[in-house]
Design a protein around this motif. Structure first.
Motif, PDB file in Angstrom:
ATOM      1  N   MET A   1       0.811  -1.193   0.000  1.00 55.28           N
ATOM      2  CA  MET A   1       0.000   0.000   0.000  1.00 55.28           C
ATOM      3  C   MET A   1       0.863   1.269   0.000  1.00 55.28           C
ATOM      4  SD  MET A   1      -3.007  -1.180  -0.239  1.00 55.28           S
ATOM      5  CE  MET A   1      -3.948   0.295  -0.070  1.00 55.28           C
ATOM      6  N   ALA A   2       2.092   1.136   0.410  1.00 60.87           N
ATOM      7  CA  ALA A   2       2.955   2.312   0.467  1.00 60.87           C
ATOM      8  C   ALA A   2       3.259   2.854  -0.922  1.00 60.87           C
ATOM      9  CB  ALA A   2       4.259   1.975   1.191  1.00 60.87           C
ATOM     10  N   ALA A   3       3.514   1.978  -1.870  1.00 65.20           N
ATOM     11  CA  ALA A   3       3.876   2.419  -3.214  1.00 65.20           C
ATOM     12  C   ALA A   3       2.742   3.181  -3.895  1.00 65.20           C
ATOM     13  CB  ALA A   3       4.326   1.236  -4.055  1.00 65.20           C
ATOM     14  N   PRO A   4       1.497   2.660  -3.914  1.00 68.31           N
ATOM     15  CA  PRO A   4       0.419   3.434  -4.536  1.00 68.31           C
ATOM     16  C   PRO A   4       0.135   4.746  -3.800  1.00 68.31           C
ATOM     17  CG  PRO A   4      -0.234   1.148  -4.293  1.00 68.31           C
ATOM     18  CD  PRO A   4       1.061   1.316  -3.579  1.00 68.31           C
ATOM     19  N   ALA A   5       0.253   4.743  -2.484  1.00 69.46           N
ATOM     20  CA  ALA A   5       0.041   5.983  -1.732  1.00 69.46           C
ATOM     21  C   ALA A   5       1.067   7.026  -2.132  1.00 69.46           C
ATOM     22  CB  ALA A   5       0.108   5.718  -0.233  1.00 69.46           C
ATOM     23  N   SER A   6       2.285   6.601  -2.309  1.00 69.44           N
ATOM     24  CA  SER A   6       3.334   7.522  -2.725  1.00 69.44           C
ATOM     25  C   SER A   6       3.134   7.966  -4.163  1.00 69.44           C
ATOM     26  CB  SER A   6       4.693   6.851  -2.566  1.00 69.44           C
ATOM     27  OG  SER A   6       5.710   7.710  -2.978  1.00 69.44           O
ATOM     28  N   ALA A   7       2.735   7.052  -5.018  1.00 70.53           N
ATOM     29  CA  ALA A   7       2.550   7.370  -6.436  1.00 70.53           C
ATOM     30  C   ALA A   7       1.459   8.403  -6.653  1.00 70.53           C
ATOM     31  CB  ALA A   7       2.221   6.102  -7.209  1.00 70.53           C
ATOM     32  N   THR A   8       0.470   8.429  -5.787  1.00 75.86           N
ATOM     33  CA  THR A   8      -0.641   9.375  -5.932  1.00 75.86           C
ATOM     34  C   THR A   8      -0.478  10.596  -5.041  1.00 75.86           C
ATOM     35  OG1 THR A   8      -1.894   8.161  -4.266  1.00 75.86           O
ATOM     36  CG2 THR A   8      -2.290   7.577  -6.561  1.00 75.86           C
ATOM     37  N   ASP A   9       0.693  10.764  -4.430  1.00 79.02           N
ATOM     38  CA  ASP A   9       1.006  11.872  -3.520  1.00 79.02           C
ATOM     39  C   ASP A   9       0.147  11.864  -2.264  1.00 79.02           C
ATOM     40  OD1 ASP A   9       3.029  12.795  -5.143  1.00 79.02           O
ATOM     41  OD2 ASP A   9       1.739  14.174  -6.228  1.00 79.02           O
ATOM     42  N   LEU A  10      -0.471  10.759  -1.967  1.00 78.78           N
ATOM     43  CA  LEU A  10      -1.259  10.634  -0.747  1.00 78.78           C
ATOM     44  C   LEU A  10      -0.353  10.615   0.480  1.00 78.78           C
ATOM     45  CD1 LEU A  10      -4.126  10.290   0.328  1.00 78.78           C
ATOM     46  CD2 LEU A  10      -3.850   7.831   0.074  1.00 78.78           C
ATOM     47  N   VAL A  23      10.436   8.217   6.026  1.00 81.83           N
ATOM     48  CA  VAL A  23       9.395   7.246   5.666  1.00 81.83           C
ATOM     49  C   VAL A  23       8.889   7.533   4.255  1.00 81.83           C
ATOM     50  CG1 VAL A  23       7.102   6.363   6.248  1.00 81.83           C
ATOM     51  CG2 VAL A  23       8.723   6.933   8.075  1.00 81.83           C
ATOM     52  N   ARG A  24       8.656   8.805   3.946  1.00 79.96           N
ATOM     53  CA  ARG A  24       8.179   9.161   2.607  1.00 79.96           C
ATOM     54  C   ARG A  24       9.225   8.839   1.546  1.00 79.96           C
ATOM     55  NH1 ARG A  24       6.209  14.120   5.060  1.00 79.96           N
ATOM     56  NH2 ARG A  24       7.791  15.235   3.907  1.00 79.96           N
ATOM     57  N   ARG A  25      10.516   9.046   1.872  1.00 84.42           N
ATOM     58  CA  ARG A  25      11.583   8.679   0.927  1.00 84.42           C
ATOM     59  C   ARG A  25      11.567   7.183   0.644  1.00 84.42           C
ATOM     60  NH1 ARG A  25      15.611  11.224   4.086  1.00 84.42           N
ATOM     61  NH2 ARG A  25      15.076  13.369   3.868  1.00 84.42           N
ATOM     62  N   GLU A  26      11.365   6.391   1.683  1.00 88.92           N
ATOM     63  CA  GLU A  26      11.300   4.943   1.508  1.00 88.92           C
ATOM     64  C   GLU A  26      10.075   4.552   0.676  1.00 88.92           C
ATOM     65  OE1 GLU A  26      12.982   1.155   2.099  1.00 88.92           O
ATOM     66  OE2 GLU A  26      13.757   3.168   2.448  1.00 88.92           O
ATOM     67  N   MET A  27       8.976   5.243   0.884  1.00 84.58           N
ATOM     68  CA  MET A  27       7.769   4.979   0.096  1.00 84.58           C
ATOM     69  C   MET A  27       8.024   5.301  -1.371  1.00 84.58           C
ATOM     70  SD  MET A  27       4.896   6.397   2.741  1.00 84.58           S
ATOM     71  CE  MET A  27       3.447   6.018   1.781  1.00 84.58           C
ATOM     72  N   LYS A  28       8.721   6.396  -1.632  1.00 81.35           N
ATOM     73  CA  LYS A  28       9.059   6.759  -3.020  1.00 81.35           C
ATOM     74  C   LYS A  28       9.948   5.681  -3.648  1.00 81.35           C
ATOM     75  CE  LYS A  28       7.534  11.160  -3.331  1.00 81.35           C
ATOM     76  NZ  LYS A  28       6.155  11.136  -3.744  1.00 81.35           N
ATOM     77  N   ARG A  29      10.872   5.133  -2.854  1.00 88.68           N
ATOM     78  CA  ARG A  29      11.736   4.069  -3.360  1.00 88.68           C
ATOM     79  C   ARG A  29      10.903   2.860  -3.753  1.00 88.68           C
ATOM     80  NH1 ARG A  29      14.122  -0.429  -1.947  1.00 88.68           N
ATOM     81  NH2 ARG A  29      13.371  -0.455   0.180  1.00 88.68           N
ATOM     82  N   PHE A  30       9.929   2.507  -2.918  1.00 85.76           N
ATOM     83  CA  PHE A  30       9.032   1.401  -3.260  1.00 85.76           C
ATOM     84  C   PHE A  30       8.287   1.704  -4.553  1.00 85.76           C
ATOM     85  CE2 PHE A  30       8.677   0.204   1.429  1.00 85.76           C
ATOM     86  CZ  PHE A  30       9.555  -0.859   1.294  1.00 85.76           C
ATOM     87  N   ALA A  31       7.831   2.920  -4.693  1.00 87.25           N
ATOM     88  CA  ALA A  31       7.063   3.294  -5.877  1.00 87.25           C
ATOM     89  C   ALA A  31       7.897   3.158  -7.148  1.00 87.25           C
ATOM     90  CB  ALA A  31       6.538   4.724  -5.732  1.00 87.25           C
ATOM     91  N   ARG A  32       9.195   3.439  -7.061  1.00 87.33           N
ATOM     92  CA  ARG A  32      10.060   3.325  -8.245  1.00 87.33           C
ATOM     93  C   ARG A  32      10.336   1.872  -8.622  1.00 87.33           C
ATOM     94  NH1 ARG A  32      12.870   7.624  -5.667  1.00 87.33           N
ATOM     95  NH2 ARG A  32      14.315   6.101  -4.809  1.00 87.33           N
ATOM     96  N   GLU A  33      10.192   0.970  -7.675  1.00 85.44           N
ATOM     97  CA  GLU A  33      10.528  -0.431  -7.928  1.00 85.44           C
ATOM     98  C   GLU A  33       9.479  -1.184  -8.738  1.00 85.44           C
ATOM     99  OE1 GLU A  33      11.592  -2.593  -4.452  1.00 85.44           O
ATOM    100  OE2 GLU A  33      13.106  -1.136  -3.857  1.00 85.44           O
ATOM    101  N   PHE A  34       8.251  -0.753  -8.712  1.00 83.01           N
ATOM    102  CA  PHE A  34       7.167  -1.510  -9.331  1.00 83.01           C
ATOM    103  C   PHE A  34       6.655  -0.783 -10.572  1.00 83.01           C
ATOM    104  CE2 PHE A  34       7.020  -2.458  -4.774  1.00 83.01           C
ATOM    105  CZ  PHE A  34       7.282  -3.808  -4.822  1.00 83.01           C
TER     106      PHE A  34
END
Length: 57
Positions: A1-10, A23-34
């Protein structure tokens, strides 16, 4: 859930204080992976640009 939340700026709305920056930086990293979240990020960015351009004319 972290990756989509980051992808939508939520993430910026959910994790407001500066203490959450790592935490937000880590979420952005997840978003770049998928690939799926990269596609969501692209769609959100295009939607924002279209909205900004529509308001400017």
């Amino acid at each position: 859930m972290a990756a989509p939340a980051s992808a939508t700026d939520l993430d910026r709305r959910l994790l407001i204080s500066r203490g959450y920056r790592p935490v937000r930086r880590e979420m952005k990293r997840f978003a770049r992976e998928f690939w799926m979240t990269r596609a969501v990020q692209r769609a959100v960015r295009q939607d924002k640009e279209a909205g900004a351009n529509a308001g400017a004319t």
